[in-house]
Enzyme design. Structure first.
Site, PDB file in Angstrom:
ATOM      1  N   MET A   2      -8.486 109.903  34.417  1.00  0.00           N
ATOM      2  CA  MET A   2      -9.245 110.877  35.207  1.00  0.00           C
ATOM      3  C   MET A   2      -8.268 111.832  35.875  1.00  0.00           C
ATOM      4  SD  MET A   2     -12.382 108.680  36.834  1.00  0.00           S
ATOM      5  CE  MET A   2     -13.254 110.204  37.136  1.00  0.00           C
ATOM      6  N   CYS A  24     -12.246 116.232  27.129  1.00  0.00           N
ATOM      7  CA  CYS A  24     -12.118 116.944  28.401  1.00  0.00           C
ATOM      8  C   CYS A  24     -13.015 118.186  28.422  1.00  0.00           C
ATOM      9  CB  CYS A  24     -10.671 117.354  28.633  1.00  0.00           C
ATOM     10  SG  CYS A  24     -10.434 118.283  30.172  1.00  0.00           S
ATOM     11  N   LYS A  76     -10.628 109.380  22.340  1.00  0.00           N
ATOM     12  CA  LYS A  76     -11.755 109.422  23.277  1.00  0.00           C
ATOM     13  C   LYS A  76     -12.528 110.706  23.028  1.00  0.00           C
ATOM     14  CE  LYS A  76     -12.878 108.575  28.153  1.00  0.00           C
ATOM     15  NZ  LYS A  76     -13.567 109.762  28.674  1.00  0.00           N
ATOM     16  N   ASN A 105     -18.595 104.468  27.566  1.00  0.00           N
ATOM     17  CA  ASN A 105     -18.078 105.040  28.803  1.00  0.00           C
ATOM     18  C   ASN A 105     -19.109 106.003  29.392  1.00  0.00           C
ATOM     19  OD1 ASN A 105     -15.930 107.746  29.540  1.00  0.00           O
ATOM     20  ND2 ASN A 105     -16.074 105.952  30.822  1.00  0.00           N
ATOM     21  N   GLY A 106     -19.134 106.067  30.726  1.00  0.00           N
ATOM     22  CA  GLY A 106     -19.977 107.039  31.413  1.00  0.00           C
ATOM     23  C   GLY A 106     -21.012 106.425  32.327  1.00  0.00           C
ATOM     24  N   GLU A 107     -20.981 106.792  33.619  1.00  0.00           N
ATOM     25  CA  GLU A 107     -22.000 106.411  34.608  1.00  0.00           C
ATOM     26  C   GLU A 107     -22.128 104.897  34.813  1.00  0.00           C
ATOM     27  OE1 GLU A 107     -23.948 108.454  36.767  1.00  0.00           O
ATOM     28  OE2 GLU A 107     -22.359 109.785  36.082  1.00  0.00           O
TER      29      GLU A 107
END
Length: 332
Positions: free
Chosen positions: A8, A98, A139, A199-201
């Site tokens: 991140m 990104c 990713k 991935n995510g939340e």
């Protein structure tokens, strides 16, 4: 089950990687992206983003860290990946997700999700450039404006030689707005033969369980959720039965990590940005800890490093309400 710590930019750097892996539960980290723009980067550029290269590509807690590269030129990406391998990187991860405008304008990150052929060329060049024993992973997001090319992009990464794929279950257009579309991951898993990580939340144990159920992935990547709740990885493992049940990480157990964070930030960050880094972490911790809200309020107007250091030192030895009274005094 495998739990990874996400890269991140501007948030989850080597300092937080160190502290979060000390708390435990994380199997592997990925560095913030190292941007490749047409030249072989000097060693100091790799070490600046990933100082863990000095320690066998591991955090001080012993957790492996994989270096992430961002770029679109196959030859240049390959050259820099080879240099990372020489420096002892645990592996090389490639960023095709990104959403930053400045990155996308130059054809990097999520912009490549519009060009599966170029993705395959980048991955294949990197795979050829590093020794066979150095893992190459990638990713991606679901797509740029939509997910029409999601399968083709995933297949391009696998065909190029990636051995693992992390899917951030949103498009570039979605940004970081909830929800994450975990239910779209099974079709991507079916399109490739390599392991896929969801991935995510993922903010809570319940999110992790639902993500696994909808995505079909046993491996998860944690990002802001782990920063907001440093005990999240351990809690997920406990709920899954692979670790002993444990109480949630209490605020008082987190305080020494906050103190260490401030000390480490002081060694790496210029004085005018140090207070902002602590406030940034506390801002996310507010989601999980009422005490973090109080701490954030106490520090909101403090920018002088000496005043913040005084506040941090008192936090270790005094009840937080007393810290609040003292921290409201004018900074020296």
């Amino acid at each position: 089950m495998k739990l990874l710590l996400a890269p991140m930019e501007g948030l989850l750097d080597c300092v937080l990687r160190d502290l979060l892996t000390r708390v435990g539960g994380v199997d592997r980290c990925v560095s913030e992206f190292i941007r490749v723009t047409g030249t072989l980067l000097p060693e100091r550029a790799f070490l600046r983003t990933m100082p863990e290269l000095r320690h066998g590509s591991r955090t001080l807690a012993g957790v492996p860290v994989r270096a992430q590269l961002l770029g679109s030129d196959p030859a240049c990406m390959a050259e820099n990946a080879a240099r990372l391998a020489e420096l002892g990187a645990e592996g090389v991860d490639l960023n095709f997700g990104c959403p930053a405008k400045v990155v996308n304008r130059h054809g990097g990150g999520a912009a490549l999700l519009r060009d599966p052929a170029q993705i395959e060329a980048v991955v294949a060049a990197v795979r050829r450039a590093v020794p066979a024993g150095v893992p190459v992973s990638a990713k991606m997001r679901l797509g740029y404006d939509d997910d029409a090319l999601a399968h083709e992009c995933a297949q391009a990464m696998a065909s190029g030689g990636a051995g693992e794929l992390v899917v951030h279950a949103r498009t570039k257009a979605d940004g970081y707005r909830p929800p994450a579309y975990w239910e779209r991951i099974p079709a991507i898993r079916a399109a490739v033969s390599i392991p896929v990580v969801a991935n995510g939340e993922i903010w809570t144990v319940q999110d992790a369980q639902r993500c696994r159920a909808l995505s079909g992935c046993d491996a998860l990547m944690l990002g802001r959720g782990a920063v907001a709740d440093p005990g999240l990885a351990l809690a997920i493992r406990a709920a899954d039965g692979v670790a002993a049940p444990a109480e949630a990480l209490p605020w008082q157990a987190l305080v020494p990590h906050l103190v260490q964070f401030w000390q480490m930030v002081g060694e790496r960050v210029t004085p005018r940005h140090r207070a902002g880094r602590l406030k940034q972490w506390l801002n996310l911790l507010r989601r999980r800890y009422p005490e973090a809200q109080q701490a954030f309020d106490q520090l909101r107007t403090l920018n002088d490093c000496r005043a913040v250091t005084d506040w941090v030192n008192r936090l270790q030895t005094q009840p937080q309400d007393q810290v609040a009274l003292q921290s409201s005094a004018p900074a020296r």
